[in-house]
Scaffold this active site. Structure first.
Site, PDB file in Angstrom:
ATOM      1  N   ASP A  89      44.673  34.229  41.345  1.00  0.00           N
ATOM      2  CA  ASP A  89      45.636  35.119  42.004  1.00  0.00           C
ATOM      3  C   ASP A  89      44.999  35.902  43.137  1.00  0.00           C
ATOM      4  OD1 ASP A  89      44.062  36.355  39.933  1.00  0.00           O
ATOM      5  OD2 ASP A  89      45.263  38.165  40.201  1.00  0.00           O
ATOM      6  N   GLU A  90      45.806  36.262  44.087  1.00  0.00           N
ATOM      7  CA  GLU A  90      45.484  37.263  45.115  1.00  0.00           C
ATOM      8  C   GLU A  90      44.138  37.027  45.798  1.00  0.00           C
ATOM      9  OE1 GLU A  90      47.939  40.994  43.200  1.00  0.00           O
ATOM     10  OE2 GLU A  90      45.921  40.652  42.474  1.00  0.00           O
TER      11      GLU A  90
END
Ligand code: TNX
Length: 583
Positions: free
Chosen positions: A353-354
């Site tokens: 993620d991210e």
């Protein structure tokens, strides 16, 4: 998203601890709640046939009789352990074949003798119960749980636990009529993956806290604990081949606290404790972003080969391991290899993620290699749904945390073979506040009151994704603002039972009003067990104990602790026990 520490409330661990002490004392003062009815269980069972003429009362000489099978025997021991403290009864465990009479029978289907009383309703005693199902028959002479597996027996025991009076949660003996409502329950789960995630990276939580979270999961028939072991603010698992990850990367946490990490022995202890409760640990090593702590420990992994400063804030998306350096893949293989070797469960989560600074092919190329590295260890790869654009790898599972159920990239990954765990941010992110005045938590995905945590359907939530692709649901608890066990419990309860019911119960049973009423009965149980929970205003909690006096704090400590209202209130009004830190 950015999380602004300035808007995060001051932490009150001392207040929370004090509230728990109050809760424990107050438990003794509870007035008896209404008797439990056979269907008063969370998650609500698949089928229930009450028989009001067949209530069972646990006698003082109750014994547990169990099939000759070590895994079943273990569940029998656990049932006895559960009953002894509150009843004060000795509750011996004996074999089914010993010929003794026992009042509580746990039988694996292979060795099951026919139930002594005819089953009420139209249940077929030969019906397959599956890997996790069970049949619970309560008759005046005995309570009998039958299952195909030890896991099924375990879930039957969790149901029996909830069918006993709430005083069964007392850690000390209570004078009580231990009645179990008569009838038959046949039950099995809707989804095989039912979980919660604890972020031990933003704030570190010791082994004892994690074990207690496992207890809460197990009570509601959840079977996976995902540990978010690494992030910018801390690396929490010892890795022999890269020792500085823990010793250097583990020494920080949000807000500047001391951090910490699990030794291999600590981690094994968590895994073992979980396994005994039929909970599988899913370790997450978050890559290629969320890696500041790793870069601090090993600057060679950083794109510029320079150690970043330690990070104790709450922003995301700035750090990453260098996807263009072969050394990075040595690191991934070593870490994943060691964590896989410590983990008996089938899953290994690689985050994903991210990673805002690793774009396009650099990102998908990294993920595809990381997926193969995981597969080479024999584990099934799990990752946040940002992994979707990367090439499919057999069996891979994406954990979806979006807030808009229309996600064509994820739907396409499913068409290529991915399966899904659903953690919708606006329903299942238990780091979200309940209400604007919730003292901790975030609101970037909205406020999540109990009803919002309950009112969604994992089977139809994502557009263009068939229900068969969904293996289950998980509630992540991120801990940027969560600093103590009491605060973990405050955020999990009472939302965790809502998620558990979505995960376990057939959709046809979904009913907010019924759930809300059943949930109310759990307040006294948590209270008895000294568990902190949020006094959600939409739940009609059954009783209000008179507020007990709490041992005075030493004056020196009292000065810097927030005060908690715990003196007896002469005008106590009906309502829930005050076990929460701030509600
Ligand atoms: C998003 S969800 C994150 C976490 C934060 C969380 C806070 C996800 C995969 N990443 O890094 O802790 O929001 O709610």
């Amino acid at each position: 998203m950015l999380l602004d520490p300035a808007t995060m409330p001051a932490q009150e661990p001392a207040a929370a601890d004090l509230a728990r002490a109050a809760a424990r004392t107050a438990g003794d003062l509870l007035t008896p709640p209404a008797p439990v009815r056979l269907g008063d269980v969370i998650p609500v069972p698949e089928r229930v046939a009450p028989d009001p003429t067949a209530d069972f009362v646990l006698p003082g000489d109750a014994a547990v009789r169990v099939s000759h099978d070590p895994t079943a025997r273990e569940v029998a021991e656990q049932l006895a352990e559960l009953l002894r403290p509150a009843t004060g009864y000795p509750v011996p465990v004996t074999g089914l074949a010993d010929g003794t009479d026992g009042h509580l029978v746990l039988a694996l289907s292979s060795s099951a003798t026919p139930a002594r009383a005819a089953a009420p309703g139209d249940f077929d005693p030969a019906e397959r119960l599956g890997d996790e199902g069970y049949r619970l028959h309560v008759a005046p002479a005995e309570v009998r749980i039958v299952a195909d597996t030890a896991a099924g027996l375990w879930y039957g025991v969790q149901t029996l636990r909830q069918l006993l009076p709430s005083a069964v949660e007392s850690p000390t003996p209570v004078a009580e009529r231990w009645v179990v409502p008569g009838g038959l329950v046949v039950d099995r789960p809707r989804f095989p993956y039912r979980g919660a995630m604890l972020d031990v990276a933003r704030h570190f939580f010791g082994v004892a806290d994690v074990l207690r979270v496992i207890d809460h999961l197990a009570r509601y028939k959840l079977n996976h604990l995902h540990l978010h072991l690494t992030d910018d603010q801390g690396w929490r698992i010892a890795v022999d081949s890269w020792p500085r990850l823990a010793t250097v990367g583990g020494a920080t946490e949000v807000g500047g606290g001391p951090g910490g990490w699990y030794t291999a022995a600590d981690y094994r202890r968590i895994v073992r404790y979980a396994a005994r409760r039929h909970v599988t640990v899913v370790p997450e090593i978050d890559l290629p972003g969320h890696t500041n702590a790793a870069l601090l420990a090993y600057p060679e992994l950083a794109p510029d080969k320079v150690a970043p400063p330690p990070y104790t804030g709450t922003e995301v998306g700035f750090s990453y391991v260098d996807p263009a350096d072969e050394r990075t893949y040595d690191f991934v293989a070593d870490v994943v290899g060691e964590v896989a070797a410590l983990t008996p469960g089938p899953w290994l989560h690689i985050g994903g993620d991210e990673a805002f600074k690793v774009k396009g092919e650099a990102y998908t190329g990294f993920v595809e290699r990381a997926q193969r590295i995981v597969a080479a260890t024999g584990k099934t790869v799990v990752g946040w749904h940002q992994l979707a654009p990367a090439a499919h790898l057999d069996g891979r599972v994406l954990q979806w945390w979006g807030t808009d159920g229309d996600d064509p990239v994820v739907a396409e990954a499913v068409r290529r073979g991915a399966r899904l765990i659903l953690s919708p941010g606006n329903h299942a992110y238990f780091d979200m506040k309940y209400a604007p005045d919730t003292p901790i938590g975030h609101d970037w995905a909205g406020l999540i009151d109990v009803r919002r945590s309950y009112d969604w359907d994992p089977g139809t939530h994502l557009a263009d994704v068939p229900a068969e692709a969904v293996i289950g649901v998980e509630a992540p608890l991120w801990t940027e603002s969560v600093t103590s066990l009491a605060e973990i419990e405050f955020m999990l309860l009472p939302r965790l039972p809502a998620l558990a019911e979505l995960a376990w119960s057939p959709r046809a049973t979904h009913d907010w009003a019924g759930f809300r009423d059943r949930l109310a009965g759990h307040g006294p149980r948590w209270h008895r067990a000294g568990i902190t929970f949020h006094r959600a205003p939409e739940i009609r909690w059954p009783t209000e104990p008179a507020q007990p006096a709490v041992p005075r704090q030493p004056a020196a400590e009292a000065a810097d602790r927030p005060s908690v209202q715990v003196r007896p209130d002469p005008a106590a009004t009906p309502g829930p026990p005050r076990t929460t830190n701030g509600a």
